[in-house]
Design an enzyme around this catalytic site. Structure first.
Site, PDB file in Angstrom:
ATOM      1  N   ASP A   1       0.856  -1.187   0.000  1.00 64.26           N
ATOM      2  CA  ASP A   1       0.000   0.000   0.000  1.00 64.26           C
ATOM      3  C   ASP A   1       0.889   1.232   0.000  1.00 64.26           C
ATOM      4  O   ASP A   1       1.320   1.701   1.050  1.00 64.26           O
ATOM      5  CB  ASP A   1      -0.916  -0.036   1.226  1.00 64.26           C
ATOM      6  CG  ASP A   1      -2.082   0.932   1.095  1.00 64.26           C
ATOM      7  OD1 ASP A   1      -2.114   1.703   0.106  1.00 64.26           O
ATOM      8  OD2 ASP A   1      -2.962   0.918   1.970  1.00 64.26           O
ATOM      9  N   GLY A   2       1.181   1.730  -1.212  1.00 59.94           N
ATOM     10  CA  GLY A   2       2.101   2.853  -1.332  1.00 59.94           C
ATOM     11  C   GLY A   2       1.439   4.059  -1.984  1.00 59.94           C
ATOM     12  O   GLY A   2       1.970   5.145  -1.964  1.00 59.94           O
ATOM     13  N   LYS A   3       0.284   3.841  -2.601  1.00 58.99           N
ATOM     14  CA  LYS A   3      -0.449   4.914  -3.294  1.00 58.99           C
ATOM     15  C   LYS A   3       0.493   5.746  -4.163  1.00 58.99           C
ATOM     16  O   LYS A   3       0.421   6.968  -4.203  1.00 58.99           O
ATOM     17  CB  LYS A   3      -1.231   5.765  -2.289  1.00 58.99           C
ATOM     18  CG  LYS A   3      -2.248   4.914  -1.505  1.00 58.99           C
ATOM     19  CD  LYS A   3      -3.178   5.701  -0.626  1.00 58.99           C
ATOM     20  CE  LYS A   3      -4.244   4.827   0.029  1.00 58.99           C
ATOM     21  NZ  LYS A   3      -3.748   3.800   0.982  1.00 58.99           N
ATOM     22  N   ARG A   4       1.373   5.052  -4.886  1.00 55.07           N
ATOM     23  CA  ARG A   4       2.374   5.722  -5.691  1.00 55.07           C
ATOM     24  C   ARG A   4       1.724   6.384  -6.904  1.00 55.07           C
ATOM     25  O   ARG A   4       0.676   5.937  -7.395  1.00 55.07           O
ATOM     26  CB  ARG A   4       3.445   4.735  -6.149  1.00 55.07           C
ATOM     27  CG  ARG A   4       4.240   4.107  -4.995  1.00 55.07           C
ATOM     28  CD  ARG A   4       4.923   5.139  -4.133  1.00 55.07           C
ATOM     29  NE  ARG A   4       5.937   4.585  -3.242  1.00 55.07           N
ATOM     30  CZ  ARG A   4       5.866   4.604  -1.914  1.00 55.07           C
ATOM     31  NH1 ARG A   4       4.831   5.136  -1.293  1.00 55.07           N
ATOM     32  NH2 ARG A   4       6.859   4.116  -1.178  1.00 55.07           N
TER      33      ARG A   4
END
Lengths: 309, 309
Positions: A102-105
């Site tokens: 979960d990095g929401k890159r």
């Protein structure tokens, strides 16, 4: 997305355990041991996170199909924390779990290519292809449009990976931008449509594409509406438990076969021992397992069986 | 934002050098040395990035006020790459440069608090406050609304740091969402208004708040329009050079005192030696310095002096 759905059906459990191991959540005895060895340092903190995660993974891997480590809680402990993230991903995979980082890159095309290689693909090092973090899926933010998504699609196809783009997030202020209307559609619906279209060439045997969407359980009406409008988009649903969503809210994310979504619980599982009578911190892993089983049954109670093809 | 603006005025240079050191950009002789020592591994790659960055920083630190390492190009080389990011930040700060970590981080409130601590603040480890990455500024994505920005504001105020939220990005597909209209305003204008309002309580001596905005030089008309509408929002302007924007485009980002923005160049500076006649890869740092001076003069030619208070 097929690998994830297969695993969900095998375990009859559409939940993902969030691994957000801030030190406050890690039992004292683990911290003490690690601080004794490495001091109250980033290294000591990272060692404690890893030990906490390993025990959680051991307790969950035969009943929960996936884990979702949240990058922020590792970056918070410097590169040493990021090493613990990397080791957590490897360990969860070795135990057969599907790993969603979960990095929401998000970034422009060339840079997103680097993120795609970092988290889902491989990196060229003098002619050798080396895996950097090697997760199965990555959360992303589509604010930059298709340039920022395309590099991920190539890797999703060639390496059987997936992404989850933010559509309607679970937090209280998500509506400030996401609920505003563009022509007759909200921003989140617009983003949802983009997910359907980005995923078009990546649909698998269950009809779901490699481009999933993040849609919070805290907005059940929107979840219901999006499930209907986005038939090929698999949902990652945060907001169950600590954030206030329940199984009755999350159920709208599922299709008539009981698939179509995976529901996340982080604190609910990690800190389950705190809610059990007579439990001590040494029971944290067993309590996490009991809570994961309770959550599975809670969701199955409203969704029913997850049906194989 | 005052510390950054002071530095820009001191050096009369409104540019930031992007440190996006993918291995392709690193001279062969550096790679060979590092591969000999550590093999063609993530460790070897990370050592090469760091050496490349150190030489660039040494060549630039007395003429360029800031560096902007792009997180993706470090994550691509695993936790070892992220260690090189951390060491790059420390080294640049030791040379007096202002460091903007380009991570475009975004999440719900509690998680954003972790990112804020990670990149700009300190982390509590058993009662000790430890700096994790310790940059001066962080780029963020405001898709989740104010919950995801507020935790950063606290740290901006207490530790004199800043953030840059994505408003209008420099990539070709940025318009897919950002140019769509909400009521009579585009999504990017709506996001720009949010930046003004988020920053309100953090304005410094130059009138600019701690909440800056990312606005691409590749869309000069929008840059002009946003400069007018967002008088307290400092701009980080990507897209100069390799992406096609020039000084004539970037100039719209500046106010009548020649301040209000910092313009980024990454490949243009890092790979300058490739465009010089008779230059070899061993000249990369000197060529980077020449290009940085050329870019400074290019911008000053259209903006004029940056005026102190």
């Amino acid at each position: 997305m097929d690998r994830l759905i297969d695993k969900i059906i095998e375990l009859q459990n559409p939940t993902v355990a969030g691994l957000d191991p801030k030190l406050d959540f890690v039992p004292e005895y683990i911290k003490e041991e690690c601080f004794k060895k490495y001091g109250k340092t980033l290294e000591g903190a990272a060692a404690a996170l890893l030990e906490f995660n390993i025990q959680l993974i051991d307790a969950l891997c035969d009943i929960v199909p996936a884990v979702k480590p949240q990058a922020a809680y590792y970056e918070m402990y410097g590169w040493q924390g990021v090493r613990a993230l990397s080791e957590t991903i490897s360990y969860a995979k070795s135990k057969g779990m599907y790993v969603i980082t979960d990095g929401k890159r998000n970034d422009i095309g060339t840079t997103m290519e680097a993120y795609a290689k970092a988290h889902l693909g491989t990196t060229d090092i003098g002619g050798e292809e080396v895996e950097a973090f090697g997760a199965d899926a990555l959360t992303v933010n589509g604010y930059l449009g298709s340039d920022g998504i395309n590099p991920l699609l190539d890797i999703c196809k060639s390496r059987d990976k997936s992404i989850f783009a933010l559509v309607k997030t679970s937090n209280p202020s998500s509506g400030e931008l996401q609920d505003r209307k563009i022509d007759s559609k909200t921003v989140y619906e617009t983003m949802g449509d983009m997910c359907e279209s980005w995923g078009e060439s990546t649909r698998g045997k269950y009809g779901y594409s490699a481009v999933g969407a993040v849609v919070g359980a805290t907005y059940p009406e929107m979840l219901r509406e999006l499930r209907e409008k986005l038939p090929h988009t698999f949902f990652l649903v945060p907001g169950y438990g600590a954030q206030g969503g329940g199984a009755e809210d999350a159920k709208f994310a599922f299709d008539k076969n009981g698939i179509g979504a995976i529901v996340n619980s982080s604190r609910g599982i990690m800190c389950a021992w705190k809610k059990e009578q007579n439990a001590t911190e040494r029971d944290f892993a067993a309590a996490a397992r009991r809570e994961a089983l309770r959550m599975r049954d809670d969701l199955r109670g409203v969704i029913g069986d997850m049906k194989a093809l």
